[in-house]
Design a protein around this motif. Structure first.
Motif, short mmCIF file in Angstrom:
data_model
loop_
_atom_site.label_atom_id
_atom_site.label_comp_id
_atom_site.label_asym_id
_atom_site.label_seq_id
_atom_site.Cartn_x
_atom_site.Cartn_y
_atom_site.Cartn_z
N LYS A 6 0.58 -0.96 0.12
CA LYS A 6 0.05 0.20 -0.11
C LYS A 6 1.12 1.22 0.00
N PRO A 7 0.82 1.69 -0.98
CA PRO A 7 2.39 3.07 -1.33
C PRO A 7 1.93 4.37 -0.55
N MET A 8 3.17 4.70 0.36
CA MET A 8 3.20 5.37 0.63
C MET A 8 4.79 6.28 1.34
N LEU A 9 4.51 7.78 0.70
CA LEU A 9 5.83 8.36 1.09
C LEU A 9 5.73 9.03 1.72
N ALA A 10 6.88 9.58 2.63
CA ALA A 10 6.69 10.50 3.58
C ALA A 10 7.80 11.40 3.41
N LEU A 11 7.58 13.05 3.12
CA LEU A 11 9.87 14.14 2.77
C LEU A 11 9.15 14.98 3.80
N THR A 12 10.73 15.43 4.58
CA THR A 12 10.16 15.88 5.31
C THR A 12 11.67 17.03 5.15
N SER A 13 11.50 18.19 4.64
CA SER A 13 12.44 19.14 5.27
C SER A 13 12.77 20.13 5.25
N ARG A 14 13.79 19.96 5.43
CA ARG A 14 13.87 22.13 6.22
C ARG A 14 14.43 23.04 5.12
N VAL A 15 14.20 24.11 5.39
CA VAL A 15 14.52 24.92 4.55
C VAL A 15 14.87 26.77 5.46
N ALA A 16 16.01 27.51 4.88
CA ALA A 16 16.30 28.67 5.32
C ALA A 16 15.52 29.74 4.12
N LEU A 17 14.40 30.44 4.68
CA LEU A 17 14.54 31.33 3.42
C LEU A 17 15.05 33.03 3.85
N LYS A 18 15.15 33.65 3.19
CA LYS A 18 15.26 34.92 2.60
C LYS A 18 15.08 36.37 2.18
N ASN A 19 14.28 37.30 2.17
CA ASN A 19 13.78 37.55 1.02
C ASN A 19 14.75 38.76 0.74
N TYR A 20 14.64 38.24 -0.78
CA TYR A 20 15.74 38.65 -1.36
C TYR A 20 15.40 39.95 -2.37
N SER A 21 16.54 40.75 -2.87
CA SER A 21 16.37 41.56 -4.19
C SER A 21 17.54 41.87 -4.29
N VAL A 22 17.95 42.64 -5.88
CA VAL A 22 18.49 43.28 -6.92
C VAL A 22 18.68 44.80 -6.81
N ASP A 23 19.49 45.77 -6.31
CA ASP A 23 19.60 46.72 -6.76
C ASP A 23 20.10 46.86 -8.06
N LEU A 24 19.22 47.05 -9.02
CA LEU A 24 19.40 47.85 -10.47
C LEU A 24 19.44 49.20 -10.44
N SER A 25 19.57 49.83 -9.65
CA SER A 25 19.47 51.48 -9.67
C SER A 25 21.29 51.58 -9.86
N SER A 26 21.91 50.86 -9.67
CA SER A 26 23.31 51.58 -9.54
C SER A 26 24.24 50.40 -10.38
N ARG A 27 25.36 50.12 -11.07
CA ARG A 27 26.02 49.67 -11.43
C ARG A 27 26.96 48.73 -10.86
N ARG A 28 26.82 47.50 -10.61
CA ARG A 28 27.32 46.34 -8.95
C ARG A 28 28.61 45.71 -9.69
N THR A 29 29.63 44.93 -9.28
CA THR A 29 30.15 44.33 -9.68
C THR A 29 30.13 42.07 -9.22
N ALA A 30 29.20 41.85 -9.38
CA ALA A 30 28.77 40.51 -8.87
C ALA A 30 29.79 40.08 -9.36
N PRO A 31 30.63 39.04 -8.64
CA PRO A 31 31.96 37.53 -9.01
C PRO A 31 30.52 37.01 -10.67
N ALA A 32 31.41 36.75 -11.99
CA ALA A 32 30.85 36.79 -13.13
C ALA A 32 30.47 35.61 -12.52
N GLY A 33 29.06 34.68 -13.58
CA GLY A 33 28.51 32.95 -13.55
C GLY A 33 29.56 32.26 -14.12
N SER A 34 29.62 31.25 -13.96
CA SER A 34 30.26 29.95 -14.85
C SER A 34 29.49 30.45 -15.91
N GLN A 35 30.34 30.01 -16.89
CA GLN A 35 30.11 30.27 -18.55
C GLN A 35 29.01 28.62 -18.77
#
Length: 362
Positions: free
Chosen positions: A104-133
């Motif tokens: 009688k198939p049953m599956l339970a998945l329990t996860s814990r996640v930490a979350l934080k509000n996220y924003s990127v300021d696009l009003s001024s030039r940034r120098t974020a590290p380049a992403g992997s090509q």
């Protein structure tokens, strides 16, 4: 993720995972500054098993991001065996469980996640590290339902006419999607995700997996790496949007797809034109025009920021479920199951019962 890459990624996975074994995805626990921790429990039951059974669940994002850290993933497959399978490129984790014919198939998945509000300021030039090509090239590729040629590219070129920078192009596409689509509440689940059909048919109604997929395809077609971020709403909105959060601790119907676009100097930037259209349609009293104050606020906020009352699952498309005899999924947000009779409809409560509950723990 295509079939060949998925099979290659999982070729070394061992079968028969211990039924109650905990799988720590990431060892690092984020600092308390601005982070909230949630426990998310998904329970699935096949009510009418038919021969050998198989259940698959999406695990939370298997990589650290500025907005989410997955700290643990545990699962129990009553009467069967289960394992966690990962694909790094698409940050995809699949809990895959198999059951013998008399179970009688049953599956339970329990996860814990930490979350934080996220924003990127696009009003001024940034120098974020380049992403992997390699990563950026991966998120420029077309998929079966998100092509980057033909009418998709033609539409993107019209939408971005006059735009010269990456930010201008990304914003122009965002505004075009908001202005030219609408949320269709009659569509099942989160939508079909078939953007060529939308553009060729002229039917611009859809849900998040349609509208945000349209953003991704248009962005990729003009050279902007972009990706779907499939996930689940797990808490109320503290920004005052009743339509963009949960009213209770039941998240069973909280699936929601967002999107990110990569901009040089800024990194991955969060966007969500689909939720602008959700606010317009559903924010009380409903059917608000785009000129409405609340809709305008959402339209401004959702280019460059996300409220993290939502948990990410993965970036995957064309998902091959390990051990499945059926075709790949367009996206993987909902529990999936198969028996000897074929794939079970995840929206059919008479045959496929599942519940997702959430609790904030810090």
């Amino acid at each position: 993720m295509n079939r060949r890459d998925f099979l290659r990624a999982n070729g070394s996975i061992c079968a028969g995972w211990a039924l109650s074994r905990a799988m720590p995805v990431l060892a690092n626990t984020p600092s308390a500054d601005g982070w909230r921790t949630f426990e998310v429990v998904t329970k699935v039951e096949l009510l009418k098993p038919d021969g050998i059974g198989h259940i698959w669940l999406p695990a939370p994002l298997i990589r650290n991001t500025p907005y989410q850290h997955t700290t643990s993933t545990r699962f129990i497959a009553e009467g069967g065996t289960a394992t966690l399978i990962k694909d790094k490129q698409s940050a995809l984790g699949i809990v895959s469980a198999m059951y013998p014919a008399n179970a009688k198939p049953m599956l339970a998945l329990t996860s814990r996640v930490a979350l934080k509000n996220y924003s990127v300021d696009l009003s001024s030039r940034r120098t974020a590290p380049a992403g992997s090509q390699t990563e950026l090239n991966y998120f420029l590729q077309p998929s079966q339902y998100v092509p980057t040629d033909g009418i998709v590219k033609q539409t993107a070129l019209k939408a971005t006419a006059g735009a010269t920078t990456d930010i201008e192009k990304a914003r122009a596409i965002y505004e075009w999607v908001v202005a030219n689509t609408f949320r269709n509440p009659k569509i099942r689940g989160c939508g079909r995700g078939d953007i060529r059909f939308m553009l060729e048919s002229g039917d611009m109604g859809g849900k998040c997996a349609d509208l945000n997929a349209l953003y991704v395809g248009l962005a990729r077609s003009v050279g902007l790496p972009a990706r779907h971020v499939y996930g689940l709403r797990i808490a109320k909105s503290d920004l005052g949007y009743k339509s963009l959060g949960l009213a209770t601790d039941i998240a069973t119907k909280g699936q929601h797809c967002r999107a990110e676009v990569y901009l040089h100097g800024y990194g991955w930037v969060p966007v969500d034109p689909a939720d602008v259209r959700k606010v317009a349609l559903e924010e009380p009293p409903g059917n608000r025009p785009l000129s409405d104050e609340i809709v305008s606020r959402a339209r401004n906020d959702l280019f460059g920021s996300w409220e993290m009352n939502w948990m990410a699952y993965n970036y995957a498309h064309d998902v091959v479920l390990p051990g499945s005899a059926n075709k790949p999924l367009v996206y993987f947000m909902y529990p999936q199951a198969e028996t000897s009779g074929g794939r079970i409809d995840p929206f059919d409560p008479d045959n496929f019962k599942y519940e997702i509950t959430v609790k904030e723990i810090s």
